[in-house]
Design a protein around this motif. Structure first.
Motif, PDB file in Angstrom:
ATOM      1  N   GLY A 162      -9.920   7.026   0.570  1.00 46.10           N
ATOM      2  CA  GLY A 162      -8.882   6.831   1.585  1.00 46.10           C
ATOM      3  C   GLY A 162      -8.784   7.940   2.602  1.00 46.10           C
ATOM      4  N   GLU A 218      -6.610  -4.714  -2.124  1.00 44.84           N
ATOM      5  CA  GLU A 218      -7.134  -3.497  -1.505  1.00 44.84           C
ATOM      6  C   GLU A 218      -6.062  -2.412  -1.433  1.00 44.84           C
ATOM      7  N   ALA A 221       0.830  -1.208   0.000  1.00 46.45           N
ATOM      8  CA  ALA A 221       0.000   0.000   0.000  1.00 46.45           C
ATOM      9  C   ALA A 221       0.862   1.255   0.000  1.00 46.45           C
ATOM     10  N   CYS A 235      -4.407   3.548   3.992  1.00 46.39           N
ATOM     11  CA  CYS A 235      -4.688   2.449   3.069  1.00 46.39           C
ATOM     12  C   CYS A 235      -3.921   1.206   3.494  1.00 46.39           C
ATOM     13  N   PHE A 259      -6.754   1.192  -3.421  1.00 50.28           N
ATOM     14  CA  PHE A 259      -7.002   2.428  -2.685  1.00 50.28           C
ATOM     15  C   PHE A 259      -5.778   3.333  -2.626  1.00 50.28           C
ATOM     16  N   THR A 308     -12.023   5.089   6.703  1.00 54.97           N
ATOM     17  CA  THR A 308     -11.808   5.925   5.525  1.00 54.97           C
ATOM     18  C   THR A 308     -13.022   5.869   4.600  1.00 54.97           C
ATOM     19  N   THR A 347     -11.650   0.362   4.955  1.00 56.97           N
ATOM     20  CA  THR A 347     -12.302   0.958   3.785  1.00 56.97           C
ATOM     21  C   THR A 347     -13.750   0.525   3.653  1.00 56.97           C
TER      22      THR A 347
END
Length: 548
Positions: A378, A409, A36, A388, A413, A374, A394
């Motif tokens: 985000g 994910e 992420a 994230c 994001f 979020t 999320t």
């Protein structure tokens, strides 16, 4: 709802001795160097922004490289986003945000292809087509993998090399993030951090930024047995709580059904035995060799992880044992060595050959489905603070994450965050001086906290077990220490453990990976989210938000 009536400790609103002795400035600071964090950094650079990535250890030492199974995405022409969404929402047991799930399954395939263009080499058939496999909860083969069972390592390698090719991404390694800096109007404008290896005073600094992205990973080290590395101490969730941000769904901690259990593995972090092994046909058996998951769920060993973990736990309680077995012998030596080289090497190094012996396994804390709340871009509840990856909630995972949706994910994001930041990024502003309560607990509290959480807030929970855990957290929260790295980590663990216990105590039902022995079924009145925050007195407060 207000958890002040519970026996839980007051929590610091700032970490002790965290006054910065030096300051740097960048456009955006990204905290975390997993899939992420690095993906967010790369997309932010595409937007023309200068980025500083802060990582607690070396760039490759986070949770991403431990991911064995792969990335779930609709890459087979016979598969559909609707089918992927259906499986995701079934696993989430009524708490997934359908809008977030739709974003994940529709944008996911493009993000995986971007990863391939960056150089990630996924396993392919001789004709060049992607090898796709299946994991728990999936009704189609949609998992891409690399190196057999070394997907995380390959993804991390590709992202690491891409980051190092960009001279405008500054990397700060061996740095523990401490607290969020905010402007007079409350917007996030940077972080304080401690560069490990430096003296406690002159090692503390600040990075001012126009936006902050948390990608710090999970909090598995809150338990005494986890698949997470030692650095997964909930730093991002704890920072967000201290800053006044909202976190949610923290009671939903997924226990991976099959961590490797052997006397030769004694650390808190336990080797993972990938779900993909069951996807290829390995079976779970009890001490007598019986396949106990058959008849418990239509997918047997490939049921969602909460179902399998509960099935294993029932067998363990009935037998008074600490492990069951995974039987992969019928898959054959050649197949196991080619498809699962990491697992084979790990088990053989501990004296277990999966080609000829049963693999002892048991559930271990694996993934936090909840985290910093979020929206679809985000954005957290604090202006300028984004999250994230595993640190975020999320709405994709609900009460239980579907296997191999986590890396996806992070990819999806991270791009959305970069695009949102670039649309409306204010000028740099100076932070206000911090005045909140500041203290830490001793590093020596960590093992006691882990044992208490495992006993009372682990796979199986009840009012009595949670009350006992809360009492132990209160005792530990009354201790004080001089500030240093290990004490900061212990204090972060206390913060996330307290939020988890508060939410688990309040939620009077069993749903997904939250299993209450005294409330064994799901209840419609609990179809919603518990929102946690720390108030001005350092006390946890909760509100309940019903699903629409």
């Amino acid at each position: 709802m207000n958890t002040e009536r519970m026996d839980l400790p007051a929590l610091p609103r700032r970490l002790a001795a965290a006054e910065p002795g030096w300051t740097e400035t960048t456009d955006v600071v990204v905290v975390g160097s997993g899939v992420a964090g690095l993906t967010a950094a790369l997309h932010l650079r595409e937007q023309g922004l200068h980025v500083t990535v802060v990582t607690k250890v070396n760039i490759d030492d986070g949770s991403t490289r431990w991911a064995q199974g792969g990335i779930a995405a609709v890459l087979d022409p016979l598969d559909t986003p609707e089918a992927h969404a259906f499986d995701t929402e079934i696993a989430g047991v009524g708490l997934c945000d359908p809008r977030a799930v739709r974003v994940l399954v529709e944008e996911g395939p493009a993000r995986v292809r971007e990863l391939m263009r960056l150089g990630a080499a996924f396993d392919r058939h001789p004709d060049g087509s992607l090898m796709l496999t299946r994991e728990g909860g999936h009704r189609a083969d949609r998992i891409v993998h690399a190196g057999g069972d070394a997907t995380g390592a390959e993804v991390q390698r590709a992202l690491h090399e891409a980051v190092h090719r960009d001279p405008w991404i500054r990397l700060v390694e061996h740095a523990l993030v401490l607290d969020l800096l905010r402007t007079p109007n409350g917007r996030a404008c940077g972080i304080t951090l401690h560069v490990l290896g430096e003296g406690t005073d002159d090692g503390v600094g600040a990075i001012l930024a126009r936006a902050v992205v948390l990608a710090t990973g999970g909090m598995g080290q809150v338990y005494s047995s986890t698949t997470n590395p030692s650095v997964s101490t909930g730093d991002g969730v704890a920072l967000a709580l201290r800053a006044g941000a909202t976190v949610t769904d923290v009671e939903f901690v997924q226990f991976h059904p099959t961590s490797f259990m052997t006397a030769n593995v004694t650390s808190v972090q336990r080797p993972l035995i990938s779900e993909a092994l069951r996807g290829e046909g390995a079976h779970l058996v009890d001490e007598s060799g019986k396949r106990f998951m058959v008849g418990q769920h239509e997918l047997a060993e490939l049921a969602p992880r909460d179902v399998v973990a509960k099935g294993i736990h029932r067998v363990l309680r009935a037998a008074g044992a600490d492990h069951v077995y995974l039987d992969a012998r019928h898959l054959g030596k050649d197949f196991l060595e080619q498809r699962f080289p990491t697992i084979v090497a790990s088990t053989r190094s501990a004296g277990v050959d999966p080609a000829t012996e049963l693999i002892p396994v048991a559930p271990a804390a694996h993934y936090a489905s909840g985290g910093v709340r979020t929206d679809l871009h985000g954005r957290s509840s604090i202006d300028g603070l984004y999250a994230c990856g595993e640190v975020a909630c999320t709405g994709v995972h609900g009460a239980n994450r579907l296997a191999s949706n986590s890396l996806l994910e992070g990819l999806v994001f991270a791009r959305r965050i970069a695009e949102d930041i670039a649309r409306d990024l204010p000028a740099q502003a100076d932070p206000v001086a911090a005045k909140a309560d500041s203290w830490v607990i001793p590093a020596t509290a960590r093992p006691d906290l882990q044992r208490a959480m495992t006993r009372g807030a682990g796979v199986l929970r009840s009012a009595d077990s949670l009350a006992a855990t809360a009492a132990e957290l209160t005792r530990l929260g009354g201790e004080r220490s001089r500030p240093h790295n290990a004490a900061w980590e212990s204090t972060n663990l206390l913060t996330v453990a307290s939020a988890l216990v508060a939410a688990a105590t309040t939620r009077l039902e069993t749903r997904g990976c939250h299993w209450r022995e005294d409330y064994p079924t799901a209840a419609d009145e609990w179809r919603g989210h518990l929102l946690d925050a720390i108030d001005s007195r350092g006390r946890l407060a909760q509100t309940f938000e019903e699903m629409g």
